[in-house]
Design an enzyme around this catalytic site. Structure first.
Site, PDB file in Angstrom:
ATOM      1  N   ARG A 225       0.838  -1.194   0.000  1.00  0.00           N
ATOM      2  CA  ARG A 225       0.000   0.000   0.000  1.00  0.00           C
ATOM      3  C   ARG A 225       0.878   1.251   0.000  1.00  0.00           C
ATOM      4  O   ARG A 225       1.961   1.259   0.584  1.00  0.00           O
ATOM      5  CB  ARG A 225      -0.931   0.031   1.223  1.00  0.00           C
ATOM      6  CG  ARG A 225      -2.067  -0.973   1.163  1.00  0.00           C
ATOM      7  CD  ARG A 225      -3.083  -0.615   0.088  1.00  0.00           C
ATOM      8  NE  ARG A 225      -4.245  -1.494   0.091  1.00  0.00           N
ATOM      9  CZ  ARG A 225      -4.378  -2.574  -0.666  1.00  0.00           C
ATOM     10  NH1 ARG A 225      -3.382  -2.920  -1.482  1.00  0.00           N
ATOM     11  NH2 ARG A 225      -5.476  -3.299  -0.610  1.00  0.00           N
ATOM     12  N   HIS A 273      -0.373  -0.138  -9.841  1.00  0.00           N
ATOM     13  CA  HIS A 273      -1.102  -1.012  -8.919  1.00  0.00           C
ATOM     14  C   HIS A 273      -1.586  -2.284  -9.638  1.00  0.00           C
ATOM     15  O   HIS A 273      -2.772  -2.617  -9.619  1.00  0.00           O
ATOM     16  CB  HIS A 273      -2.295  -0.277  -8.298  1.00  0.00           C
ATOM     17  CG  HIS A 273      -2.726  -0.869  -6.992  1.00  0.00           C
ATOM     18  ND1 HIS A 273      -3.237  -0.124  -5.953  1.00  0.00           N
ATOM     19  CD2 HIS A 273      -2.723  -2.158  -6.538  1.00  0.00           C
ATOM     20  CE1 HIS A 273      -3.538  -0.907  -4.935  1.00  0.00           C
ATOM     21  NE2 HIS A 273      -3.232  -2.142  -5.263  1.00  0.00           N
TER      22      HIS A 273
END
Length: 310
Positions: A225, A273
């Protein structure tokens, strides 16, 4: 009984509504903004829900995260307490993460950024690196994805170590756990892979203090993250030479703004991502199966622990 669906774009919402409706015949699947009677909603399937959305459903029984992490759900300050959360995990996600970690560890191990620069400069530059058993690679986070990534690296021959909050045993991997063993884990690490869950305890863990504990000239890979990384600390560590290269798949703001300095930094590789991005068809099948199981039994194997944050 209605299943409410939310993702950040209307196009994605409609795709998921139609796909889940096909997988769950007899169920009512609807966009979160099209629901007339909130009391009918008992399940919600979401990615990055807006603050307060889930609190509108008084009879909500379960929340499904479209992804392995649940931090995007827990970020809602109005999140209904005690409503269980289901993660979306499976063999496809694990395989994708194994591929991503192996790819970028090997890139840094073989110094491919410098080799590609030599090609651009038309230099015949044979870069010699140690063989994998002489390269220490550390994996922070030994959950499903982290354990699989560490095993893959060990199978490739790397001197692999892993660190987690609680003790773990993984064949071929030297494991460390807890704060007392964190320094020992970091000491000697030449390539560091972060796969920790994002919690209050791990927020900002990739910072100046951590970078200083690594081998000088180490490489960092963050595919967990964006909140794990202190951006400015990474840039300063690269500037000083403490960190040689970094691969970043996750960011504080996504998509990464066009004017962010990471895009053009010569020592940073940016990916959007995608390390373990699930394809929607596979994700839909996993979510539909978990919804059926939960409806029948009140639980399923992929339940998250909101108190722990993962």
């Amino acid at each position: 009984m209605t299943v409410a669906v939310y993702l950040p774009t209307e196009e994605k919402i409609q795709w998921w509504v139609e796909m889940l409706q096909g997988l769950l015949p007899g169920w009512e699947i609807a966009s979160i903004d099209s629901i007339d009677d909130p009391a009918q909603v008992k399940q919600a399937v979401v990615w990055r829900p807006r603050s307060g959305d889930l609190a509108n459903f008084p009879n909500l029984e379960v929340i499904v995260s479209i992804g392995a992490g649940i931090d995007h759900v827990l970020a809602d300050p109005k999140l209904p307490k005690k409503v269980p959360i289901i993660r979306t995990v499976g063999d496809d996600l694990t395989q994708r993460m194994r591929e991503y970690v192996a790819l970028h560890v090997l890139r840094h191990h073989r110094d491919m950024p410098r080799q590609l620069q030599a090609q651009e400069d038309k230099e015949w530059h044979a870069i010699v690196v140690p063989v994998a058993p002489h390269r220490v690679v550390g994996v922070m986070g030994l959950g499903n994805l982290g354990a699989a990534a560490a095993t893959t690296l060990a199978d490739l021959g790397f001197s692999t170590r892993g660190w987690s909050k609680s003790p773990k045993s993984i064949q071929g991997v030297d494991t460390f756990s807890g704060e007392d063993e964190f320094d020992a884990f970091l000491s000697g690490c030449e390539i560091l892979v972060n796969l920790l869950p994002l919690t209050d305890a791990t927020n900002g863990i990739l910072n100046a203090e951590l970078f200083e504990r690594l081998v000088s000239g180490a490489c960092v890979i963050n595919c967990a993250r964006g909140g794990h990384l202190v951006d400015e600390d990474l840039l300063n560590a690269i500037e000083s030479g403490q960190i040689k290269q970094a691969t970043l798949d996750v960011f504080h703001v996504e998509p990464l703004p066009n004017d962010h300095m990471f895009w053009e930094h010569p020592s940073i590789t940016v990916t959007p991502h995608v390390a373990s991005q699930i394809d929607a068809a596979t994700g839909g099948r996993l979510i539909a199966a978990n919804l059926r199981t939960f409806a029948e039994t009140g639980t399923c194997p992929d339940m998250a622990d909101a108190a722990r944050g993962y």
